[in-house]
Design a protein around this motif. Structure first.
Motif, PDB file in Angstrom:
ATOM      1  N   TRP A  78       0.862  -1.174   0.000  1.00 17.84           N
ATOM      2  CA  TRP A  78       0.000   0.000   0.000  1.00 17.84           C
ATOM      3  C   TRP A  78       0.897   1.222   0.000  1.00 17.84           C
ATOM      4  O   TRP A  78       1.830   1.304   0.790  1.00 17.84           O
ATOM      5  CB  TRP A  78      -0.890   0.030   1.229  1.00 17.84           C
ATOM      6  CG  TRP A  78      -2.043  -0.917   1.189  1.00 17.84           C
ATOM      7  CD1 TRP A  78      -3.327  -0.604   0.844  1.00 17.84           C
ATOM      8  CD2 TRP A  78      -2.043  -2.306   1.517  1.00 17.84           C
ATOM      9  NE1 TRP A  78      -4.122  -1.730   0.944  1.00 17.84           N
ATOM     10  CE2 TRP A  78      -3.357  -2.792   1.346  1.00 17.84           C
ATOM     11  CE3 TRP A  78      -1.063  -3.209   1.924  1.00 17.84           C
ATOM     12  CZ2 TRP A  78      -3.711  -4.114   1.580  1.00 17.84           C
ATOM     13  CZ3 TRP A  78      -1.416  -4.524   2.156  1.00 17.84           C
ATOM     14  CH2 TRP A  78      -2.726  -4.968   1.982  1.00 17.84           C
ATOM     15  N   ARG A 115      -2.438   0.562  -4.486  1.00 15.55           N
ATOM     16  CA  ARG A 115      -2.210  -0.791  -3.973  1.00 15.55           C
ATOM     17  C   ARG A 115      -1.631  -1.636  -5.103  1.00 15.55           C
ATOM     18  O   ARG A 115      -2.085  -1.584  -6.232  1.00 15.55           O
ATOM     19  CB  ARG A 115      -3.524  -1.412  -3.511  1.00 15.55           C
ATOM     20  CG  ARG A 115      -3.318  -2.780  -2.874  1.00 15.55           C
ATOM     21  CD  ARG A 115      -4.615  -3.388  -2.390  1.00 15.55           C
ATOM     22  NE  ARG A 115      -5.369  -2.442  -1.595  1.00 15.55           N
ATOM     23  CZ  ARG A 115      -6.685  -2.526  -1.413  1.00 15.55           C
ATOM     24  NH1 ARG A 115      -7.378  -3.478  -1.961  1.00 15.55           N
ATOM     25  NH2 ARG A 115      -7.302  -1.629  -0.680  1.00 15.55           N
ATOM     26  N   TYR A 131       0.773   5.498   0.097  1.00 17.53           N
ATOM     27  CA  TYR A 131      -0.071   6.666   0.318  1.00 17.53           C
ATOM     28  C   TYR A 131       0.749   7.919   0.101  1.00 17.53           C
ATOM     29  O   TYR A 131       1.874   8.011   0.568  1.00 17.53           O
ATOM     30  CB  TYR A 131      -0.620   6.678   1.744  1.00 17.53           C
ATOM     31  CG  TYR A 131      -1.529   5.522   2.042  1.00 17.53           C
ATOM     32  CD1 TYR A 131      -2.892   5.607   1.800  1.00 17.53           C
ATOM     33  CD2 TYR A 131      -1.021   4.333   2.551  1.00 17.53           C
ATOM     34  CE1 TYR A 131      -3.735   4.547   2.068  1.00 17.53           C
ATOM     35  CE2 TYR A 131      -1.853   3.259   2.830  1.00 17.53           C
ATOM     36  CZ  TYR A 131      -3.207   3.376   2.592  1.00 17.53           C
ATOM     37  OH  TYR A 131      -4.028   2.318   2.854  1.00 17.53           O
ATOM     38  N   HIS A 165      -3.924   7.000  -2.932  1.00 16.52           N
ATOM     39  CA  HIS A 165      -3.707   5.637  -2.459  1.00 16.52           C
ATOM     40  C   HIS A 165      -3.412   4.738  -3.662  1.00 16.52           C
ATOM     41  O   HIS A 165      -4.096   4.817  -4.673  1.00 16.52           O
ATOM     42  CB  HIS A 165      -4.993   5.182  -1.759  1.00 16.52           C
ATOM     43  CG  HIS A 165      -5.080   3.729  -1.459  1.00 16.52           C
ATOM     44  ND1 HIS A 165      -4.924   3.229  -0.199  1.00 16.52           N
ATOM     45  CD2 HIS A 165      -5.326   2.657  -2.254  1.00 16.52           C
ATOM     46  CE1 HIS A 165      -5.081   1.914  -0.222  1.00 16.52           C
ATOM     47  NE2 HIS A 165      -5.323   1.558  -1.452  1.00 16.52           N
TER      48      HIS A 165
END
Length: 98
Positions: A55, A70, A57, A68
């Protein structure tokens, strides 16, 4: 989540948490469902899919907006803009809304 430490992640979420996720339809998710979802995702990625989740950010300087990303084993599987609201509870900043 990147270290697989779901308990620490879930420990930073307020008992008053309410998330609004728009994936096909709108769902309102309370803290307990959020915590179960984190645990399930961590297990599924690592144990079932045998993939390494990551992840990422990027915190923007205004408005509580977070970019964000992923990925699984280096392949990006999702991008999102997320608005987060944190509240100071017991001397700790806790995720309150998302």
């Amino acid at each position: 989540m990147n270290r697989g430490d779901v308990e620490t992640v879930n420990g930073g979420v307020s008992d008053r948490y309410l998330g609004v996720f728009c994936v096909g339809n709108t769902k309102y998710t309370m803290r307990q469902r959020f915590a179960i979802g984190n645990a399930s995702a961590g297990y599924d990625y690592r144990q079932v899919l045998k993939k390494v989740p990551q992840w990422a950010y990027t915190d923007w300087e205004w408005g509580g907006i977070v970019a964000h990303r992923r990925s699984l084993d280096g392949d990006v599987v999702m991008h999102a803009l997320v608005t987060e609201v944190h509240a100071l509870e017991g001397g700790l900043w806790m995720l309150l809304r998302q």
